[in-house]
Design a protein around this motif. Structure first.
Motif, mmCIF file in Angstrom:
data_model
loop_
_atom_site.group_PDB
_atom_site.id
_atom_site.type_symbol
_atom_site.label_atom_id
_atom_site.label_comp_id
_atom_site.label_asym_id
_atom_site.label_seq_id
_atom_site.Cartn_x
_atom_site.Cartn_y
_atom_site.Cartn_z
ATOM 1 N N THR A 147 -4.525 5.913 8.809
ATOM 2 C CA THR A 147 -5.800 5.196 8.661
ATOM 3 C C THR A 147 -6.977 5.969 9.235
ATOM 4 O OG1 THR A 147 -5.631 4.016 10.789
ATOM 5 C CG2 THR A 147 -4.581 2.993 8.852
ATOM 6 N N VAL A 194 -1.820 -11.652 8.982
ATOM 7 C CA VAL A 194 -1.499 -10.397 8.295
ATOM 8 C C VAL A 194 -2.543 -10.115 7.221
ATOM 9 C CG1 VAL A 194 0.150 -9.300 6.725
ATOM 10 C CG2 VAL A 194 0.969 -10.436 8.802
ATOM 11 N N ALA A 195 -2.913 -11.139 6.466
ATOM 12 C CA ALA A 195 -3.932 -10.954 5.426
ATOM 13 C C ALA A 195 -5.265 -10.538 6.035
ATOM 14 C CB ALA A 195 -4.092 -12.244 4.620
ATOM 15 N N ARG A 239 -5.054 -6.858 6.903
ATOM 16 C CA ARG A 239 -5.141 -6.066 5.683
ATOM 17 C C ARG A 239 -6.587 -6.012 5.176
ATOM 18 N NH1 ARG A 239 -0.296 -4.727 6.159
ATOM 19 N NH2 ARG A 239 1.465 -5.717 5.113
ATOM 20 N N ARG A 286 -3.043 -1.464 9.250
ATOM 21 C CA ARG A 286 -1.617 -1.668 9.051
ATOM 22 C C ARG A 286 -1.154 -2.774 9.986
ATOM 23 N NH1 ARG A 286 1.871 1.273 10.511
ATOM 24 N NH2 ARG A 286 3.296 1.526 8.765
ATOM 25 N N ASP A 298 4.016 -3.603 7.603
ATOM 26 C CA ASP A 298 4.211 -2.209 7.200
ATOM 27 C C ASP A 298 5.366 -1.565 7.952
ATOM 28 O OD1 ASP A 298 1.747 -1.651 5.405
ATOM 29 O OD2 ASP A 298 0.906 -2.622 7.182
#
Length: 369
Positions: A93, A170-171, A174, A179, A206
């Protein structure tokens, strides 16, 4: 020898001599552990060599299958595995910041290895004694490369989010280009509360780290699971970190034995923990958290000094061969101590009435001291 080591050996010796155990398991001797390894050895198994072949490869295949990932890599320690998961997040990233809870394992138990060895920087996700919410991740005031979620969050009382909360956070990560890595040292028993399979939980992230000794009864060792690209990276950096041990078959065989023997039992332990916690919550001045427990482990507070509680437990073990709860620690409130309770196989032999009777005998010793 340190005082802490001497105290630990004293507790282990006392616990091994008990016929009745509420919290924890009877520690196995070296000979008993060797017997467990022998039972897990196929006749044609050859030793692993520097992380390839043998029992190590068998564990990696087994974990990848359980978690539904492309690959898994065996590590001698979870600390090393997590360092490489966070480092990988920085590399892919371009961001050196990691979203961490202030009670997370990397901040509390790893001597700042993520910063000292990996050159990473922590961004605290929340001050609440739980994993962060989606709203809190959305509100972070700087970008992160990896969001680390500890499932369950041990130092907050083995607490878990709901499945919907986990999906949402988690969304959110993202959406911010980060990650997601799961510190799943105790992921095995977390599926009950989350209501999803291991593969469904791991499929949100991930990368996932799992431990083989915390709940599965292994000797040591961990695995880092994720994509094939992550696995190649992890193997290269495992070597650089000094984790490419010549042979690790004893730990790998114990891991396989734990996956065969202990993993199927964990859901039952979680169910029984709810019953045990409900009983303990009725003791004078007691408090249990979370209520009900999210896994087979939870925290218990009693209104007595830790030394009195530990002395009473050791006396109970010596004189009655019974173990209530050990490892008491004083809290910030004078006269109030806390311990972690682990409801495992031995506790399954105790019904509610037997738990009450054991607690009463324990408290009688505390009050008589």
């Amino acid at each position: 020898m340190t005082d802490a080591y001497v105290d630990r050996i004293r507790r282990v010796t006392a616990l091994r001599g008990c016929d009745t155990v509420l919290s924890g398991i009877r520690p196995a001797s070296v000979a008993e552990q060797l017997d467990t390894i022998r039972a897990a050895v196929p006749d044609d198994l050859l030793p692993d060599i520097y992380g390839e072949g043998g029992a190590v490869e068998a564990v990696e295949r087994r974990v990848a299958g359980l978690l539904g990932t492309e690959a898994a890599v065996f590590f001698p320690t979870g600390t090393m595995a997590q360092q490489l998961a966070m480092r990988y997040g920085t590399e892919v990233t371009g961001r050196s910041a990691v979203g961490l809870h202030p009670l997370s394992h990397p901040l509390v138990h790893e001597r700042d290895a993520y910063a000292m060895l990996g050159g990473l920087r922590a961004v605290l996700t929340t001050q609440a004694p739980r994993n962060p919410t989606a709203e809190e991740v959305d509100a972070l005031d700087e970008p992160i490369g990896t969001l680390l979620l500890e499932l369950p969050l041990r130092d907050a009382g083995f607490v878990l989010p709901t499945w919907d909360e986990l999906v949402a956070v988690v969304a959110a990560a993202r959406g911010r280009g980060a990650r997601v890595h799961l510190d799943g040292a105790r992921l095995w028993e977390s599926t009950v509360h989350l209501g999803r399979s291991l593969a469904e939980v791991a499929g949100l992230a991930d990368s996932v780290y799992v431990s083989f000794y915390k709940s599965l009864g292994g000797h040591s060792g961990a695995a880092l699971a994720g994509s094939a690209d992550l696995a190649r990276y992890a193997r290269a950096w495992r070597h650089r970190y000094g984790g490419n041990v010549f042979q690790q078959w004893p730990a790998a065989l114990a891991a396989l034995a734990g996956l065969d023997r202990e993993l199927p039992r964990l859901a039952g332990h979680v169910a029984h923990a709810k019953e045990v916690a409900a009983v303990l919550a009725t003791l004078p001045g007691a408090r249990v958290h979370p209520a009900p427990p999210h896994t087979h482990q939870f925290r218990l507070w009693l209104p007595h000094p830790a030394r009195a509680l530990n002395d009473a437990n050791l006396a109970l073990a010596a004189e009655e061969k019974a173990w209530f709860v050990g490892g008491w620690q004083d809290t910030d409130v004078p006269g109030l101590a806390m311990a972690e309770v682990t409801v495992a196989g031995p506790a399954g032999e105790l019904d509610a009435a037997q738990v009450v009777a054991l607690a009463e005998r324990f408290l009688h010793r505390v009050q008589a001291a």
